[in-house]
Write a protein that holds these residues in place. Structure first.
Motif, PDB file in Angstrom:
ATOM      1  N   MET A   1     -49.059  12.747  -3.970  1.00 14.84           N
ATOM      2  CA  MET A   1     -49.247  11.325  -3.761  1.00 14.84           C
ATOM      3  C   MET A   1     -49.789  10.655  -5.029  1.00 14.84           C
ATOM      4  N   ILE A   2     -50.726  11.303  -5.713  1.00 13.58           N
ATOM      5  CA  ILE A   2     -51.293  10.733  -6.944  1.00 13.58           C
ATOM      6  C   ILE A   2     -50.216  10.588  -8.012  1.00 13.58           C
ATOM      7  N   SER A   3     -49.355  11.584  -8.136  1.00 14.51           N
ATOM      8  CA  SER A   3     -48.293  11.487  -9.144  1.00 14.51           C
ATOM      9  C   SER A   3     -47.322  10.361  -8.799  1.00 14.51           C
ATOM     10  N   SER A   4     -47.072  10.143  -7.525  1.00 14.40           N
ATOM     11  CA  SER A   4     -46.202   9.032  -7.116  1.00 14.40           C
ATOM     12  C   SER A   4     -46.828   7.691  -7.462  1.00 14.40           C
ATOM     13  N   ILE A   5     -48.125   7.580  -7.279  1.00 14.15           N
ATOM     14  CA  ILE A   5     -48.814   6.326  -7.601  1.00 14.15           C
ATOM     15  C   ILE A   5     -48.771   6.074  -9.103  1.00 14.15           C
ATOM     16  N   ILE A   6     -49.016   7.097  -9.892  1.00 17.41           N
ATOM     17  CA  ILE A   6     -48.990   6.944 -11.354  1.00 17.41           C
ATOM     18  C   ILE A   6     -47.592   6.563 -11.827  1.00 17.41           C
ATOM     19  N   ILE A   7     -46.589   7.271 -11.332  1.00 20.10           N
ATOM     20  CA  ILE A   7     -45.193   6.957 -11.693  1.00 20.10           C
ATOM     21  C   ILE A   7     -44.842   5.541 -11.259  1.00 20.10           C
ATOM     22  N   SER A   8     -45.295   5.152 -10.085  1.00 22.86           N
ATOM     23  CA  SER A   8     -45.010   3.824  -9.566  1.00 22.86           C
ATOM     24  C   SER A   8     -45.624   2.729 -10.433  1.00 22.86           C
ATOM     25  N   ILE A   9     -46.847   2.927 -10.856  1.00 19.30           N
ATOM     26  CA  ILE A   9     -47.502   1.935 -11.727  1.00 19.30           C
ATOM     27  C   ILE A   9     -46.764   1.833 -13.059  1.00 19.30           C
ATOM     28  N   ILE A  10     -46.427   2.962 -13.634  1.00 22.90           N
ATOM     29  CA  ILE A  10     -45.695   2.960 -14.906  1.00 22.90           C
ATOM     30  C   ILE A  10     -44.362   2.230 -14.750  1.00 22.90           C
ATOM     31  N   ALA A  11     -43.663   2.516 -13.665  1.00 28.11           N
ATOM     32  CA  ALA A  11     -42.355   1.891 -13.429  1.00 28.11           C
ATOM     33  C   ALA A  11     -42.472   0.390 -13.232  1.00 28.11           C
ATOM     34  N   GLY A  12     -43.416  -0.020 -12.396  1.00 31.98           N
ATOM     35  CA  GLY A  12     -43.566  -1.449 -12.116  1.00 31.98           C
ATOM     36  C   GLY A  12     -43.934  -2.250 -13.343  1.00 31.98           C
ATOM     37  N   ILE A  13     -44.943  -1.782 -14.067  1.00 35.02           N
ATOM     38  CA  ILE A  13     -45.407  -2.519 -15.246  1.00 35.02           C
ATOM     39  C   ILE A  13     -44.374  -2.498 -16.366  1.00 35.02           C
ATOM     40  N   TYR A  42     -36.980  15.091 -15.710  1.00 31.34           N
ATOM     41  CA  TYR A  42     -36.151  16.295 -15.609  1.00 31.34           C
ATOM     42  C   TYR A  42     -36.682  17.399 -16.525  1.00 31.34           C
ATOM     43  N   LEU A  43     -37.127  16.993 -17.691  1.00 36.40           N
ATOM     44  CA  LEU A  43     -37.644  17.957 -18.655  1.00 36.40           C
ATOM     45  C   LEU A  43     -39.073  18.412 -18.358  1.00 36.40           C
ATOM     46  N   LEU A  44     -39.859  17.578 -17.671  1.00 32.47           N
ATOM     47  CA  LEU A  44     -41.281  17.854 -17.519  1.00 32.47           C
ATOM     48  C   LEU A  44     -41.709  18.460 -16.183  1.00 32.47           C
ATOM     49  N   THR A  45     -40.985  18.189 -15.127  1.00 32.86           N
ATOM     50  CA  THR A  45     -41.474  18.611 -13.812  1.00 32.86           C
ATOM     51  C   THR A  45     -40.346  19.130 -12.921  1.00 32.86           C
ATOM     52  N   PRO A  46     -40.631  20.129 -12.112  1.00 28.20           N
ATOM     53  CA  PRO A  46     -39.612  20.604 -11.172  1.00 28.20           C
ATOM     54  C   PRO A  46     -39.390  19.617 -10.023  1.00 28.20           C
ATOM     55  N   ASN A  47     -40.311  18.698  -9.834  1.00 28.92           N
ATOM     56  CA  ASN A  47     -40.218  17.703  -8.767  1.00 28.92           C
ATOM     57  C   ASN A  47     -39.583  16.405  -9.274  1.00 28.92           C
ATOM     58  N   TYR A  48     -38.681  16.543 -10.254  1.00 25.92           N
ATOM     59  CA  TYR A  48     -38.124  15.369 -10.930  1.00 25.92           C
ATOM     60  C   TYR A  48     -37.288  14.479 -10.024  1.00 25.92           C
ATOM     61  N   GLU A  49     -36.610  15.042  -9.035  1.00 21.54           N
ATOM     62  CA  GLU A  49     -35.737  14.218  -8.185  1.00 21.54           C
ATOM     63  C   GLU A  49     -36.534  13.192  -7.388  1.00 21.54           C
ATOM     64  N   LEU A  50     -37.567  13.639  -6.710  1.00 17.62           N
ATOM     65  CA  LEU A  50     -38.380  12.719  -5.917  1.00 17.62           C
ATOM     66  C   LEU A  50     -39.100  11.714  -6.803  1.00 17.62           C
ATOM     67  N   LEU A  51     -39.678  12.170  -7.903  1.00 18.46           N
ATOM     68  CA  LEU A  51     -40.410  11.258  -8.784  1.00 18.46           C
ATOM     69  C   LEU A  51     -39.494  10.242  -9.456  1.00 18.46           C
ATOM     70  N   SER A  52     -38.257  10.635  -9.763  1.00 20.49           N
ATOM     71  CA  SER A  52     -37.331   9.665 -10.353  1.00 20.49           C
ATOM     72  C   SER A  52     -36.900   8.625  -9.320  1.00 20.49           C
ATOM     73  N   ILE A  53     -36.837   9.023  -8.055  1.00 17.52           N
ATOM     74  CA  ILE A  53     -36.540   8.054  -6.994  1.00 17.52           C
ATOM     75  C   ILE A  53     -37.709   7.089  -6.829  1.00 17.52           C
ATOM     76  N   VAL A  54     -38.927   7.603  -6.905  1.00 14.34           N
ATOM     77  CA  VAL A  54     -40.110   6.740  -6.848  1.00 14.34           C
ATOM     78  C   VAL A  54     -40.095   5.760  -8.022  1.00 14.34           C
ATOM     79  N   PHE A  55     -39.765   6.245  -9.206  1.00 13.44           N
ATOM     80  CA  PHE A  55     -39.710   5.376 -10.379  1.00 13.44           C
ATOM     81  C   PHE A  55     -38.676   4.262 -10.163  1.00 13.44           C
ATOM     82  N   PHE A  56     -37.490   4.648  -9.712  1.00 13.91           N
ATOM     83  CA  PHE A  56     -36.429   3.654  -9.500  1.00 13.91           C
ATOM     84  C   PHE A  56     -36.854   2.611  -8.467  1.00 13.91           C
ATOM     85  N   GLY A  57     -37.440   3.046  -7.367  1.00 13.48           N
ATOM     86  CA  GLY A  57     -37.883   2.105  -6.347  1.00 13.48           C
ATOM     87  C   GLY A  57     -39.004   1.204  -6.826  1.00 13.48           C
TER      88      GLY A  57
END
Length: 124
Positions: A1-13, A42-57
């Motif tokens: 959840m914390i990684s999703s929040i961080i990715i989300s903030i980076i994406a939004g801003i 993709y290069l940094l985390t095995p959970n790249y699919e979910l986190l990239s979807i969070v970034f896009f959203g």
């Protein structure tokens, strides 16, 4: 959840800031940053699919109008987006509905709060 929040903030801003440039606009900003984020994740985390979807959203949150939102409200909306995304994805079929609904609700909540707080301030 914390990684999703961080990715989300980076994406939004980042989407909000990049969309301020005339050469990009909101759609190009969201698309370009989402592609870059996918490659990096993709290069940094095995959970790249979910986190990239969070970034896009969350980039949908960053597509908000600059006359109605600013960095602080986009940041708060991005956090709310990550929370909604975390809880709505299991309830909705597919990511598309969850992304759009989560982004809409997060921005709408902030706008409603700003509207109501403005009304309260002027009524005192």
């Amino acid at each position: 959840m914390i990684s999703s929040i961080i990715i989300s903030i980076i994406a939004g801003i980042s989407t909000f800031q990049l969309s301020q440039l005339k050469a990009f606009g909101i759609i190009r900003s969201s698309a370009l940053l989402s592609l870059i984020a996918y490659g990096i994740l993709y290069l940094l985390t095995p959970n790249y699919e979910l986190l990239s979807i969070v970034f896009f959203g969350a980039s949908f949150v960053g597509m908000s109008c600059s006359s109605r939102m600013h960095n602080i409200t986009v940041t708060i909306s991005s956090i709310i987006f990550a929370i909604f995304f975390h809880y709505l994805v299991p309830l909705l079929k597919g990511y598309g509905g969850a992304l759009g609904l989560s982004a809409f609700l997060s921005v709408a909540i902030i706008q409603l709060f700003l509207h109501l707080s403005g009304k309260l301030a002027t009524s005192r």
